[in-house]
Design a protein around this motif. Structure first.
Motif, short mmCIF file in Angstrom:
data_model
loop_
_atom_site.label_atom_id
_atom_site.label_comp_id
_atom_site.label_asym_id
_atom_site.label_seq_id
_atom_site.Cartn_x
_atom_site.Cartn_y
_atom_site.Cartn_z
N ASP A 100 22.48 -0.40 88.10
CA ASP A 100 21.17 -0.93 88.52
C ASP A 100 21.32 -2.32 89.13
OD1 ASP A 100 19.79 1.34 87.71
OD2 ASP A 100 19.55 0.58 85.67
N ALA A 101 22.24 -3.12 88.59
CA ALA A 101 22.48 -4.47 89.14
C ALA A 101 23.02 -4.38 90.56
CB ALA A 101 23.46 -5.23 88.25
N ILE A 102 23.90 -3.42 90.80
CA ILE A 102 24.45 -3.24 92.15
C ILE A 102 23.36 -2.80 93.11
CG2 ILE A 102 26.02 -1.83 93.53
CD1 ILE A 102 27.92 -1.87 91.08
N VAL A 103 22.53 -1.87 92.69
CA VAL A 103 21.45 -1.38 93.55
C VAL A 103 20.47 -2.50 93.88
CG1 VAL A 103 19.48 0.20 93.64
CG2 VAL A 103 21.67 1.00 92.79
N ARG A 110 26.15 -12.21 96.16
CA ARG A 110 27.34 -11.39 96.33
C ARG A 110 28.39 -11.75 95.27
NH1 ARG A 110 28.28 -8.32 100.54
NH2 ARG A 110 26.83 -9.48 101.84
N LYS A 111 28.60 -13.06 95.06
CA LYS A 111 29.63 -13.50 94.10
C LYS A 111 29.13 -13.40 92.66
CE LYS A 111 30.61 -17.75 93.14
NZ LYS A 111 30.92 -19.15 93.16
N ASP A 112 27.90 -13.83 92.41
CA ASP A 112 27.39 -13.90 91.03
C ASP A 112 27.09 -12.54 90.42
OD1 ASP A 112 27.57 -16.62 91.12
OD2 ASP A 112 25.41 -16.99 91.23
N VAL A 113 26.58 -11.62 91.22
CA VAL A 113 26.14 -10.35 90.66
C VAL A 113 26.96 -9.18 91.17
CG1 VAL A 113 24.19 -8.77 90.43
CG2 VAL A 113 23.79 -11.22 90.38
N ARG A 115 30.58 -4.77 90.12
CA ARG A 115 31.59 -3.83 90.61
C ARG A 115 32.87 -3.93 89.78
NH1 ARG A 115 30.75 -4.56 97.12
NH2 ARG A 115 28.95 -3.16 97.28
N ALA A 116 33.26 -5.13 89.42
CA ALA A 116 34.46 -5.31 88.60
C ALA A 116 34.26 -4.71 87.21
CB ALA A 116 34.81 -6.78 88.49
N GLY A 117 33.05 -4.76 86.70
CA GLY A 117 32.77 -4.18 85.38
C GLY A 117 32.81 -2.67 85.37
#
Length: 102
Positions: free
Chosen positions: A70-73, A89-92, A97-99
């Motif tokens: 949901d965070a990516i969306v 882009r960097k903070d979220v 994506r790394a998670g």
């Protein structure tokens, strides 16, 4: 006190995006990230998904609540509305994506 005022406002006007946003801010200060995300989601929907500040807060709280997809969306929605929005882009996006990666 402020939560009572927001609740009173939302009792009379469920479409007040600012009241939903303030409720989210209050929940975020109390570190109730899932509740904050729910409130920011309502504010994001009511603003027509066009306010990048609300979208950033939504994506950040999704990330804190462990809802990575949901965070990516939400982050992609913010970038669609405003491609030059700083730090999302960097903070979220990159952290979410790394998670997801093993």
């Amino acid at each position: 006190m402020y939560s009572e005022l927001c609740a009173r406002c939302l009792k009379h006007n469920k479409s007040c995006a600012r009241a939903w946003e303030l409720n989210g801010s209050i929940a975020e200060r109390e570190q109730a990230y899932a509740d904050a995300a729910t409130n920011y989601e309502a504010a994001w929907r009511l603003t027509g998904r066009s306010d990048p500040a609300v979208g950033y807060k939504l994506a950040f709280n999704y990330l804190k609540a462990g809802r990575l997809v949901d965070a990516i969306v939400a982050a992609q929605g913010v970038l669609k509305a405003d491609p030059s929005y700083p730090k999302i882009r960097k903070d979220v996006l990159e952290k979410a994506r790394a998670g997801l990666r093993p």
